[in-house]
Design a protein around this motif. Structure first.
Motif, PDB file in Angstrom:
ATOM      1  N   ALA A  11       0.788  -1.192   0.171  1.00 45.12           N
ATOM      2  CA  ALA A  11      -0.016   0.058   0.015  1.00 45.12           C
ATOM      3  C   ALA A  11       0.914   1.155   0.165  1.00 45.12           C
ATOM      4  O   ALA A  11       0.564   2.193  -0.653  1.00 45.12           O
ATOM      5  CB  ALA A  11      -1.046  -0.015   1.039  1.00 45.12           C
ATOM      6  N   VAL A  12       1.901   1.162   0.816  1.00 44.47           N
ATOM      7  CA  VAL A  12       3.006   2.106   0.763  1.00 44.47           C
ATOM      8  C   VAL A  12       3.479   2.551  -0.661  1.00 44.47           C
ATOM      9  O   VAL A  12       3.384   3.873  -1.148  1.00 44.47           O
ATOM     10  CB  VAL A  12       3.840   2.234   1.847  1.00 44.47           C
ATOM     11  N   MET A  13       3.979   1.542  -1.060  1.00 41.35           N
ATOM     12  CA  MET A  13       4.655   1.548  -2.530  1.00 41.35           C
ATOM     13  C   MET A  13       3.503   2.059  -3.609  1.00 41.35           C
ATOM     14  O   MET A  13       4.018   2.697  -4.430  1.00 41.35           O
ATOM     15  CB  MET A  13       5.246   0.283  -2.985  1.00 41.35           C
ATOM     16  N   THR A  14       2.400   1.700  -3.256  1.00 42.63           N
ATOM     17  CA  THR A  14       1.516   2.084  -4.444  1.00 42.63           C
ATOM     18  C   THR A  14       1.079   3.734  -4.184  1.00 42.63           C
ATOM     19  O   THR A  14       0.830   4.417  -5.264  1.00 42.63           O
ATOM     20  CB  THR A  14       0.043   1.029  -4.097  1.00 42.63           C
ATOM     21  N   ALA A  15       1.128   4.221  -3.087  1.00 44.07           N
ATOM     22  CA  ALA A  15       1.067   5.743  -2.680  1.00 44.07           C
ATOM     23  C   ALA A  15       2.355   6.137  -3.459  1.00 44.07           C
ATOM     24  O   ALA A  15       2.277   7.410  -4.077  1.00 44.07           O
ATOM     25  CB  ALA A  15       0.999   5.953  -1.184  1.00 44.07           C
ATOM     26  N   ILE A  16       3.674   5.624  -3.405  1.00 48.19           N
ATOM     27  CA  ILE A  16       4.905   6.480  -3.902  1.00 48.19           C
ATOM     28  C   ILE A  16       5.028   6.009  -5.367  1.00 48.19           C
ATOM     29  O   ILE A  16       5.466   7.221  -5.693  1.00 48.19           O
ATOM     30  CB  ILE A  16       5.903   5.573  -3.138  1.00 48.19           C
ATOM     31  N   GLU A  17       4.607   5.138  -5.886  1.00 48.57           N
ATOM     32  CA  GLU A  17       4.624   4.750  -7.266  1.00 48.57           C
ATOM     33  C   GLU A  17       4.478   5.767  -8.381  1.00 48.57           C
ATOM     34  O   GLU A  17       5.456   6.095  -9.104  1.00 48.57           O
ATOM     35  CB  GLU A  17       4.007   3.261  -7.782  1.00 48.57           C
ATOM     36  N   PRO A  18       3.411   6.708  -8.344  1.00 47.19           N
ATOM     37  CA  PRO A  18       3.276   7.704  -9.082  1.00 47.19           C
ATOM     38  C   PRO A  18       4.277   8.955  -9.117  1.00 47.19           C
ATOM     39  O   PRO A  18       4.526   9.536 -10.196  1.00 47.19           O
ATOM     40  CB  PRO A  18       1.745   8.489  -8.866  1.00 47.19           C
ATOM     41  N   LYS A  19       4.836   8.841  -8.144  1.00 49.49           N
ATOM     42  CA  LYS A  19       6.129   9.991  -7.992  1.00 49.49           C
ATOM     43  C   LYS A  19       7.348   9.425  -8.666  1.00 49.49           C
ATOM     44  O   LYS A  19       8.357  10.132  -8.704  1.00 49.49           O
ATOM     45  CB  LYS A  19       6.209  10.479  -6.557  1.00 49.49           C
ATOM     46  N   LEU A  20       7.558   8.176  -8.928  1.00 51.82           N
ATOM     47  CA  LEU A  20       8.862   7.703  -9.553  1.00 51.82           C
ATOM     48  C   LEU A  20       8.915   7.890 -10.769  1.00 51.82           C
ATOM     49  O   LEU A  20       7.795   8.051 -11.664  1.00 51.82           O
ATOM     50  CB  LEU A  20       8.845   6.121  -9.244  1.00 51.82           C
ATOM     51  N   PRO A  21      10.307   8.134 -11.087  1.00 52.05           N
ATOM     52  CA  PRO A  21      10.426   8.258 -12.895  1.00 52.05           C
ATOM     53  C   PRO A  21      10.023   7.120 -13.333  1.00 52.05           C
ATOM     54  O   PRO A  21      10.500   5.834 -12.920  1.00 52.05           O
ATOM     55  CB  PRO A  21      11.840   8.868 -12.942  1.00 52.05           C
ATOM     56  N   SER A  22       9.887   7.238 -14.766  1.00 58.08           N
ATOM     57  CA  SER A  22       9.752   6.084 -15.603  1.00 58.08           C
ATOM     58  C   SER A  22      10.930   5.223 -15.757  1.00 58.08           C
ATOM     59  O   SER A  22      11.905   5.611 -15.854  1.00 58.08           O
ATOM     60  CB  SER A  22       8.800   6.385 -16.758  1.00 58.08           C
TER      61      SER A  22
END
Length: 162
Positions: free
Chosen positions: A151-162
């Motif tokens: 769940a934490v990584m799901t919240a973080i994922e959109p901020k990660l570069p492609s």
């Protein structure tokens, strides 16, 4: 003077305390040595807003150069890390019982690592642009460590570069 008598008295009083058993002291195991780096100044801390997962009541504990440690009174500690030029295999230690499986969150792939920091812990490691970002629950969180880390990584994922 009375110095020899005083030394004998102090020594006797000091040794008399050795015969009494004190209360049991339980050791506290720190996650990491806190640094003076303000948590908001580290890339790992800027990735996660604890307000996104209010049910776990995360609050900011401390940070070092590459990791941010969020604390929670009900779920236990969480570590978010950003590492340059590493693969999940290089990042994950090999503790007893490490069990990994592939995972995809959003457009990023990675590894779900059960027992990533010892029994009952769980980590999600995602790769991006040659780097990796991970979220690890450092406690069993009532058996929900992998669920919370995901769940934490799901919240973080959109901020990660492609």
């Amino acid at each position: 003077m009375n110095t020899p008598r005083l030394v004998v008295l102090v020594t006797a009083l000091g040794l008399s305390g050795c015969a009494f058993a004190g209360p049991e002291i339980k050791p506290i195991e720190p996650l990491v040595v806190p640094s003076t780096t303000p948590p908001s100044d580290t890339p790992a801390c800027r990735l996660f807003d604890p307000a996104l997962l209010t049910e776990h009541r995360f609050y900011n504990g401390y940070a070092n150069a590459s990791s941010c440690f969020w604390l929670s009174d009900d779920s236990g500690p969480l570590m978010i890390s950003v590492r340059d030029g590493m693969t999940p295999a290089q990042y994950l230690a090999e503790p007893d019982g490490l069990k990994t499986s592939p995972i995809t969150i959003g457009s990023h792939s990675g590894v779900l690592a059960e027992n990533s920091a010892g029994r009952g812990t769980c980590g999600v490691v995602l790769t991006h642009s040659g780097d990796l970002t991970s979220a690890q629950m450092l406690t069993d969180a009532g058996g929900r460590a992998c669920e919370i880390a995901e769940a934490v990584m799901t919240a973080i994922e959109p901020k990660l570069p492609s």
